[in-house]
Design an enzyme around this catalytic site. Structure first.
Site, mmCIF file in Angstrom:
data_model
loop_
_atom_site.group_PDB
_atom_site.id
_atom_site.type_symbol
_atom_site.label_atom_id
_atom_site.label_comp_id
_atom_site.label_asym_id
_atom_site.label_seq_id
_atom_site.Cartn_x
_atom_site.Cartn_y
_atom_site.Cartn_z
ATOM 1 N N GLN A 29 0.807 -1.225 0.000
ATOM 2 C CA GLN A 29 0.000 0.000 0.000
ATOM 3 C C GLN A 29 0.840 1.276 0.000
ATOM 4 O O GLN A 29 0.333 2.349 -0.295
ATOM 5 C CB GLN A 29 -0.904 0.028 1.251
ATOM 6 C CG GLN A 29 -1.925 -1.099 1.321
ATOM 7 C CD GLN A 29 -2.579 -1.160 2.689
ATOM 8 O OE1 GLN A 29 -1.908 -1.436 3.692
ATOM 9 N NE2 GLN A 29 -3.869 -0.893 2.758
ATOM 10 N N TYR A 56 7.985 -9.336 6.224
ATOM 11 C CA TYR A 56 7.050 -8.345 5.678
ATOM 12 C C TYR A 56 7.359 -8.117 4.196
ATOM 13 O O TYR A 56 8.458 -7.685 3.836
ATOM 14 C CB TYR A 56 7.128 -7.015 6.439
ATOM 15 C CG TYR A 56 6.701 -7.095 7.896
ATOM 16 C CD1 TYR A 56 6.074 -8.231 8.412
ATOM 17 C CD2 TYR A 56 6.927 -6.046 8.764
ATOM 18 C CE1 TYR A 56 5.683 -8.303 9.747
ATOM 19 C CE2 TYR A 56 6.533 -6.105 10.102
ATOM 20 C CZ TYR A 56 5.925 -7.239 10.579
ATOM 21 O OH TYR A 56 5.545 -7.308 11.897
ATOM 22 N N GLN A 182 7.106 -8.904 21.887
ATOM 23 C CA GLN A 182 6.186 -8.148 21.014
ATOM 24 C C GLN A 182 4.878 -8.919 20.871
ATOM 25 O O GLN A 182 4.740 -9.773 19.997
ATOM 26 C CB GLN A 182 6.818 -7.878 19.647
ATOM 27 C CG GLN A 182 5.957 -6.945 18.822
ATOM 28 C CD GLN A 182 6.658 -6.402 17.573
ATOM 29 O OE1 GLN A 182 6.124 -6.510 16.485
ATOM 30 N NE2 GLN A 182 7.821 -5.802 17.716
ATOM 31 N N PRO A 213 -2.751 -2.132 17.646
ATOM 32 C CA PRO A 213 -3.571 -1.430 18.638
ATOM 33 C C PRO A 213 -5.007 -1.214 18.172
ATOM 34 O O PRO A 213 -5.906 -1.040 18.992
ATOM 35 C CB PRO A 213 -2.839 -0.090 18.813
ATOM 36 C CG PRO A 213 -2.041 0.085 17.548
ATOM 37 C CD PRO A 213 -1.641 -1.300 17.147
ATOM 38 N N LEU A 214 -5.231 -1.236 16.843
ATOM 39 C CA LEU A 214 -6.587 -1.027 16.314
ATOM 40 C C LEU A 214 -7.204 -2.340 15.828
ATOM 41 O O LEU A 214 -8.221 -2.311 15.115
ATOM 42 C CB LEU A 214 -6.544 -0.006 15.169
ATOM 43 C CG LEU A 214 -5.985 1.367 15.556
ATOM 44 C CD1 LEU A 214 -5.871 2.277 14.326
ATOM 45 C CD2 LEU A 214 -6.878 2.026 16.618
ATOM 46 N N LYS A 222 -14.321 1.432 10.909
ATOM 47 C CA LYS A 222 -14.459 1.448 9.440
ATOM 48 C C LYS A 222 -15.140 0.207 8.881
ATOM 49 O O LYS A 222 -15.545 0.198 7.727
ATOM 50 C CB LYS A 222 -13.083 1.647 8.789
ATOM 51 C CG LYS A 222 -12.157 0.456 8.872
ATOM 52 C CD LYS A 222 -10.694 0.805 8.563
ATOM 53 C CE LYS A 222 -10.499 1.333 7.173
ATOM 54 N NZ LYS A 222 -9.094 1.787 6.982
ATOM 55 N N GLU A 297 -3.576 11.273 12.499
ATOM 56 C CA GLU A 297 -4.695 11.126 13.441
ATOM 57 C C GLU A 297 -4.265 10.268 14.637
ATOM 58 O O GLU A 297 -4.484 10.632 15.789
ATOM 59 C CB GLU A 297 -5.897 10.469 12.735
ATOM 60 C CG GLU A 297 -7.068 10.215 13.664
ATOM 61 C CD GLU A 297 -8.203 9.425 12.996
ATOM 62 O OE1 GLU A 297 -8.327 9.453 11.755
ATOM 63 O OE2 GLU A 297 -8.951 8.772 13.743
HETATM 64 P P1 NDP Z 1 -3.382 -1.542 13.637
HETATM 65 O O1 NDP Z 1 -4.166 -2.559 14.345
HETATM 66 O O2 NDP Z 1 -3.344 -0.171 14.228
HETATM 67 O O3 NDP Z 1 -3.898 -1.485 12.124
HETATM 68 C C1 NDP Z 1 -3.370 -0.541 11.236
HETATM 69 C C2 NDP Z 1 -4.259 -0.444 10.003
HETATM 70 O O4 NDP Z 1 -5.554 0.061 10.378
HETATM 71 C C3 NDP Z 1 -3.711 0.546 9.005
HETATM 72 O O5 NDP Z 1 -2.735 -0.018 8.165
HETATM 73 C C4 NDP Z 1 -4.974 0.975 8.280
HETATM 74 O O6 NDP Z 1 -5.330 -0.054 7.349
HETATM 75 C C5 NDP Z 1 -5.987 1.020 9.413
HETATM 76 N N1 NDP Z 1 -5.980 2.329 10.080
HETATM 77 C C6 NDP Z 1 -5.017 2.822 10.928
HETATM 78 N N2 NDP Z 1 -5.355 4.032 11.378
HETATM 79 C C7 NDP Z 1 -6.538 4.337 10.815
HETATM 80 C C8 NDP Z 1 -7.378 5.467 10.916
HETATM 81 N N3 NDP Z 1 -7.056 6.492 11.686
HETATM 82 N N4 NDP Z 1 -8.547 5.436 10.220
HETATM 83 C C9 NDP Z 1 -8.875 4.388 9.436
HETATM 84 N N5 NDP Z 1 -8.114 3.292 9.300
HETATM 85 C C10 NDP Z 1 -6.942 3.262 9.985
HETATM 86 O O7 NDP Z 1 -1.840 -1.972 13.543
HETATM 87 P P2 NDP Z 1 -1.113 -3.090 12.640
HETATM 88 O O8 NDP Z 1 -1.896 -4.341 12.604
HETATM 89 O O9 NDP Z 1 -0.709 -2.451 11.364
HETATM 90 O O10 NDP Z 1 0.176 -3.339 13.531
HETATM 91 C C11 NDP Z 1 1.086 -2.269 13.795
HETATM 92 C C12 NDP Z 1 2.499 -2.768 13.682
HETATM 93 O O11 NDP Z 1 2.730 -3.801 14.640
HETATM 94 C C13 NDP Z 1 2.866 -3.429 12.340
HETATM 95 O O12 NDP Z 1 3.186 -2.491 11.344
HETATM 96 C C14 NDP Z 1 4.067 -4.233 12.746
HETATM 97 O O13 NDP Z 1 5.214 -3.409 12.839
HETATM 98 C C15 NDP Z 1 3.674 -4.718 14.144
HETATM 99 N N6 NDP Z 1 3.081 -6.084 14.078
HETATM 100 C C16 NDP Z 1 3.792 -7.114 14.644
HETATM 101 C C17 NDP Z 1 3.320 -8.394 14.613
HETATM 102 C C18 NDP Z 1 4.103 -9.491 15.239
HETATM 103 O O14 NDP Z 1 3.780 -10.671 15.031
HETATM 104 N N7 NDP Z 1 5.139 -9.193 15.983
HETATM 105 C C19 NDP Z 1 2.041 -8.742 13.960
HETATM 106 C C20 NDP Z 1 1.338 -7.585 13.432
HETATM 107 C C21 NDP Z 1 1.861 -6.313 13.512
HETATM 108 P P3 NDP Z 1 -6.171 0.215 6.013
HETATM 109 O O15 NDP Z 1 -6.145 1.661 5.672
HETATM 110 O O16 NDP Z 1 -5.517 -0.627 4.979
HETATM 111 O O17 NDP Z 1 -7.555 -0.283 6.323
#
Ligand code: NDP
Length: 323
Positions: A29, A56, A182, A213-214, A222, A297
């Site tokens: 993306q 990744y 983690q 976190p989300l 959403k 945000e």
């Molecule tokens: P989130 O749960 O916060 O999800 C992030 C996704 O939610 C975004 O990519 C976007 O996706 C959507 N989003 C975020 N903010 C908003 C907003 N304000 N409004 C609307 N949509 C929003 O976190 P991730 O799951 O991305 O995890 C964060 C990080 O944690 C990863 O990048 C990675 O570094 C780490 N991680 C580690 C793991 C592990 O096994 N150790 C596993 C997973 C993550 P979209 O726009 O595409 O809908």
């Protein structure tokens, strides 16, 4: 509110309470220029930790982050960067789903090569490997630290018993100990951080860099009316996420959380992220974003931290309990 920094577990290094990671987003993306914009946006808000992993985008996420940081000209001392090893990117019996010594020592060199760095600050064992003796993994991770290729090492999604075993082996053998874990942590996923690891915070001073976190976007609201085409659950290859993010019970809770967020004059994502950061055992909450506006945000969650008093927390608890 200005960024705050927390000690990463028992180590002396400090990480910003909000950090930024590249899972799903970088390559699929977010291209290199967008990555640079997001990295700089995070850094301008005080973020000093950037999370990545070998797996990744099959290594492309490391390449993009490395190139973007080079383009931005950041001094190496001014940021903390991680990578994680386990799944492997070579289709070979010894290089997949493993934490054996052969894999770890070869994979770290390849990750550093893609990142264009001499060392990562944090190196994680991305999952536990029941087939490799924990002592073999501990020795290999400690050797990587001794070789200066990583400054600290830790685990991701290991059980409390596995973390304790690794720490005990390192302690007994005088090796570098794991300092951080983690785990996933958000309003829908609390057990590991709040119950399973509870004793580890005092016993070994475990630090946490928490993910999702989300809950992959569920906590932004959403997915209330289905799956937007430009969302994570709409991406090719993410079918496994669809049921989870469109679950009616979960979305009903998110709808009620929106009322709490409205009363605090913040967005749902800011409320959900601040809730994670309010846990003092969390060293840093890793944010994810597919667009710079989302990141901006989400970084605003810092301003919500002080508003999470006992009353607000009780309201959130009630919503999540479904009472
Ligand atoms: P989130 O749960 O916060 O999800 C992030 C996704 O939610 C975004 O990519 C976007 O996706 C959507 N989003 C975020 N903010 C908003 C907003 N304000 N409004 C609307 N949509 C929003 O976190 P991730 O799951 O991305 O995890 C964060 C990080 O944690 C990863 O990048 C990675 O570094 C780490 N991680 C580690 C793991 C592990 O096994 N150790 C596993 C997973 C993550 P979209 O726009 O595409 O809908």
């Amino acid at each position: 509110m200005d960024m705050t920094y927390r000690k990463l577990g028992p180590s002396g290094v400090k990480v910003s309470v909000l950090s930024f990671g590249s899972w799903v987003t970088f390559k699929a993306q977010v291209d290199k220029d967008a990555a640079a914009e997001m990295l700089q946006t995070a850094r301008a808000a005080g973020v000093n930790f950037f999370d990545n992993a070998e797996a990744y985008a099959g290594g492309e996420s490391e390449r993009i982050m490395g190139e973007a940081i080079r383009d931005l000209g950041w001094e190496r001392w001014s940021y903390v960067v991680s990578t994680k090893l386990f799944w492997g990117i070579h289709d070979d019996v010894n290089m997949k789903n493993t934490l054996n010594r052969k894999y770890l020592l070869s994979a770290i060199d390849e990750s550093l090569d893609r990142l264009g760095l001499d060392f990562v600050d944090l190196l994680f064992c991305h999952r536990p490997d029941p087939e490799t003796p924990i002592e073999e993994t501990v020795r290999a991770m400690s050797d990587i630290v001794s070789a200066g290729k990583a400054l600290y090492w830790g685990t991701s999604e290991w059980s409390a018993d596995e973390i304790r075993a690794a720490w005990g082996i390192a302690d007994r053998l005088g090796l570098h100990k794991p300092v951080m874990e983690q785990p996933q942590y958000n309003l829908f996923e609390r057990t590991r951080v709040e119950r399973e690891y509870r004793r580890l915070y005092d016993d070994i001073g475990l630090g946490l860099t928490t993910w999702s976190p989300l809950a992959s976007g569920l906590l932004t609201g959403k997915y209330a009316d289905g799956i937007p085409t430009d969302s994570r659950a709409g991406l090719e290859g993410y079918d496994w996420l669809k049921d989870r993010v469109t679950d009616p019970d979960a979305n009903a809770k998110v709808k009620r959380l929106k009322e709490v967020a409205d009363d605090l004059d913040c967005s749902l994502s800011q409320l959900a992220i601040a809730w994670c950061a309010a846990n003092p055992n969390v060293s840093t909450v890793i944010l994810g974003a597919s667009r710079v506006e989302q990141l901006q945000e989400n970084l605003g969650a810092l301003d919500v931290l002080d508003a999470l008093d006992d009353d607000v927390r009780a309201r959130i608890k009630k919503v999540m309990r479904g009472s």
